[in-house]
Design an enzyme around this catalytic site. Structure first.
Site, short mmCIF file in Angstrom:
data_model
loop_
_atom_site.label_atom_id
_atom_site.label_comp_id
_atom_site.label_asym_id
_atom_site.label_seq_id
_atom_site.Cartn_x
_atom_site.Cartn_y
_atom_site.Cartn_z
N HIS A 63 0.83 -1.20 0.00
CA HIS A 63 0.00 0.00 0.00
C HIS A 63 0.87 1.26 0.00
O HIS A 63 0.56 2.25 -0.68
CB HIS A 63 -0.93 -0.03 1.22
N GLU A 66 2.06 1.73 -3.46
CA GLU A 66 0.99 2.27 -4.30
C GLU A 66 0.97 3.79 -4.25
O GLU A 66 0.80 4.46 -5.28
CB GLU A 66 -0.36 1.70 -3.86
N HIS A 67 1.12 4.35 -3.06
CA HIS A 67 1.17 5.81 -2.91
C HIS A 67 2.39 6.39 -3.62
O HIS A 67 2.31 7.38 -4.35
CB HIS A 67 1.23 6.18 -1.43
N GLU A 143 -4.14 8.26 7.01
CA GLU A 143 -5.14 7.36 6.44
C GLU A 143 -5.51 6.26 7.44
O GLU A 143 -6.68 5.90 7.58
CB GLU A 143 -4.59 6.75 5.15
#
Length: 437
Positions: A63, A66-67, A143
């Site tokens: 994740h 991905e950022h 997040e």
């Protein structure tokens, strides 16, 4: 002599378009669905790597990556990545799951070459600077905090962890505050270079397009990655994921509502009974006419949100029922849910309920393919996750083959399994002792 690309036509789908598949010598798979009536096109790079491929020390790295891939490449800054797509009215984004990650764009059909160039560039040629790692670390920690402020979402993670424990499937996709805080640029870059290989990727595109032109554009974008290899094998369906039952996990938190998930180990993604399970899930809690919605919300007004769900992976699965209600109503909601699941396990469901559940399945399949993005996703997931690429007609046919007897058999087998319970709210740890019967 280098191997030549292998191209085949997979389907001439009357409910869609022509699906073609090309495998490049470097193992990269390219699937397209040509739909001339559309004026848009969606393009995605699907990487067969997700959070279950992480060690505990690397939890959340997929994740995190991905950022980072949107922060800049050797040819583009982060602003250029977003502005070039937005300048033509398109959109680009990404998401990480437990068994894959997807980077995609949706644009007008004439702008598909741009989308291919931008998305492939960010996936295979990102620079991952130290400054960007620190910036995105802060974003991801925010997040995680935002997720923790949504107990209706968080309770699903608590339930999954209760079932799978320390197995990677039991961990949160985003990682924990501790793991994200500890990840270094070197660790993230090493994961990127080792895992993001053409043989692990699937290219999917759908809309008004020409397959040969898509293949040519993708080959140009991946021109520097030419080492020949076979496509990565799909995940094993024979491994056995350790799973627990009879778990009760209570997370004490100051919330207005209590959030509960009651459920059990389910079926893996390609289980023979997956279509029957889909129909059963709709009967139990798949809509406003479902048994649990009628019993808990419509007849008694005990909860605003109540539904059943399934989560399916290559070698494991979950079935559960979620409800959000006032803390004082949790015991009654749980009692009704347990009684209804036990009744269906023992007595089955009616033929009329099965037909309604099948109708909901077929409607979801067809109505969910009304845009190029969903069709692109069908191609990417189909190639990465399944042993076969089913046409829409074939999916509908398999749903039609589901009989009431099959659904009753699944209900009797699945709903008789030992249940586990996850609760978020202002409760003591031992508040639900005996809640599983």
């Amino acid at each position: 002599m280098a191997s030549r690309p292998l191209t085949q036509t997979l389907a001439e789908d009357p409910l869609g378009g022509t699906v073609r598949r090309t495998v490049l010598p470097n193992g990269l798979r390219i699937l397209t669905e040509a739909i001339p009536a559309m004026r848009s096109a969606s393009f995605g790079v699907w990487v067969g790597i997700g959070s279950r491929d992480e060690t505990p020390a690397l939890s959340g790295v997929s994740h995190f990556l991905e950022h980072l891939l949107f922060k800049g490449t050797k040819r583009r800054t982060a602003l250029e990545i977003s502005s070039q797509i937005e300048a033509v009215g398109g959109e680009t984004n990404a998401f990480t799951a437990k068994e894959y990650t997807c980077y995609y764009a949706r644009v007008l059909d004439a702008d598909l070459p741009l989308a291919i160039d931008v998305v492939c560039d960010l996936v295979i040629d990102s620079v991952l600077t130290d400054a960007d790692v620190e910036t995105e670390r802060g974003v991801i920690l925010e997040e995680i905090a935002m997720h923790d402020d949504e107990p209706g979402d968080e309770v699903h993670d608590v339930f999954t962890e209760a079932i799978f424990g320390n197995h990677p499937l039991g961990r949160q996709i985003s990682g924990s505050v501790a793991s994200i805080s500890a990840l270094t640029r070197r660790q993230i870059d090493g994961f990127y270079r080792k895992r993001y290989l053409p043989s692990q990727m699937v290219i999917a595109a759908a809309g008004n397009l020409d397959h040969a032109k898509v293949v040519k554009a993708v080959r140009a974008a991946f021109g520097g990655l030419t080492v020949e290899s076979a496509p990565a094998a799909r995940r094993s369906r024979t491994t056995r994921v350790p799973a627990r039952s009879g778990q009760i996990v209570v997370r004490n938190k100051d919330t207005e509502q209590a959030h509960v998930v009651l459920g059990c180990v389910g079926y893996p993604r390609q289980h023979d009974n997956r279509f029957a399970l889909g129909a059963l899930n709709n009967v139990l809690g798949g809509g406003m006419s479902s048994r649990l919605f009628q019993q808990i919300r419509e007849q008694r007004g005990l909860a605003y949100s109540v539904y059943s769900f399934t989560s399916q992976y290559s070698d494991a699965g979950l079935f559960g029922v979620y409800a959000g209600c006032a803390p004082g109503k949790v015991e009654e909601v749980l009692a009704i849910t347990r009684d209804e699941l036990a009744r269906v396990a023992a007595e089955g469901v009616t033929d009329a309920e099965v037909e309604r559940g099948k109708g909901m399945l077929k409607g979801a399949v067809v109505l969910g393919l009304e845009d190029t993005g969903s069709r692109m996703s069908r191609l990417g997931k189909g190639e990465l996750l399944y042993d076969e690429m089913l046409s829409v007609d074939e999916v509908l046919r398999r749903v039609d083959l589901v009989t009431p007897e099959m659904v009753r058999q699944v209900a009797g087998e699945l709903l008789s399994r030992p249940m586990s319970l996850a609760v978020i709210g202002e409760f003591d740890d031992n508040a639900f002792e005996g809640a599983l019967g």
